[in-house]
Design a protein around this motif. Structure first.
Motif: not given
Length: 223
Positions: A112, A115-116, A144, A151, A154, A207
């Motif tokens: 996560h 990805e961010f 994080f 999740d 994020h 999301h």
């Protein structure tokens, strides 16, 4: 002619595939936005480092070192030089300021977070909101590292990034959600993460809704 020099502070968003003896990095700086840098690899470094991959953080303490090898999510001061008038930047010196080592505690958290930060690396940030984006990035990485629900972190971070970019998510995205998701979305975004415990599949659905909205109604590159 001597090369251009750049001294600034930033956070590593992406590690790119190495090229010869150099590791490619994308760093976010409150002064300059996203910067693509090259860092000389240690002599004993392997040749198969992966791009922004979920790898364990280095165990060696390098805080304060002027030759600190930077890792994902590190915040550091660095001096970079460009031999070609700003087309490429090579790190001459770096000093680690902060490392969120807790992000590497689980694959899901690392995924996560990666990805961010990769999303942030793809989207140029206007100068007038870079300071706010840096605060959001620090807060997201800290969450994080400490939260058990990456999740939700994020989802909240992506929402806040788009909101701060000026997109009317509260007025347009939230009302357009299915009724059964609308109230939960408001709670997740506006309440502390520690008080939230929704099913992971529900958060994943929210999301996906947010990413679909951003792809359709904004210029944000979510993937």
């Amino acid at each position: 002619m001597p090369g251009l020099l750049l001294k600034t502070q930033g956070i590593v968003l992406v590690k790119r595939l190495p090229r010869e003896k150099f590791q490619g990095l994308t760093v976010f700086s409150a002064e300059h936005g996203q910067l693509d840098l090259w860092q000389r690899l240690p002599k004993n470094a392997g040749s198969g480092a992966a791009q922004n991959s979920p790898r364990r953080a280095a165990k060696t303490s390098i805080k304060g070192s002027s030759l600190a090898p930077l890792d994902l999510f590190d915040e550091a001061e660095f001096l970079a030089e460009s031999p070609n008038q700003g087309q490429s930047w090579f790190i001459k010196e770096s000093r680690l300021l902060h490392r969120e080592s807790g992000i590497a505690r689980s694959y899901d958290t690392l995924r996560h977070a990666c990805e961010f930060t990769a999303m942030l690396a793809r989207n140029p940030v206007p100068e007038e909101v870079r300071a706010g984006t840096m605060r959001l990035l620090r807060q997201a990485l800290s969450s994080f590292a400490t939260s058990g629900r990456p999740d939700i972190v994020h989802l909240k971070a992506l929402y806040c990034f788009a909101r701060d970019e000026g997109y009317p998510l509260r007025q347009h995205w939230l009302p357009a959600l299915p009724a059964e998701l609308r109230a939960l979305a408001g709670e997740l975004i506006h309440q502390p993460i520690a008080t939230q415990s929704p099913p992971t599949d529900t958060v994943a659905t929210l999301h996906a809704h947010l990413c679909d909205y951003l792809r359709t109604h904004t210029e944000i590159l979510v993937d």
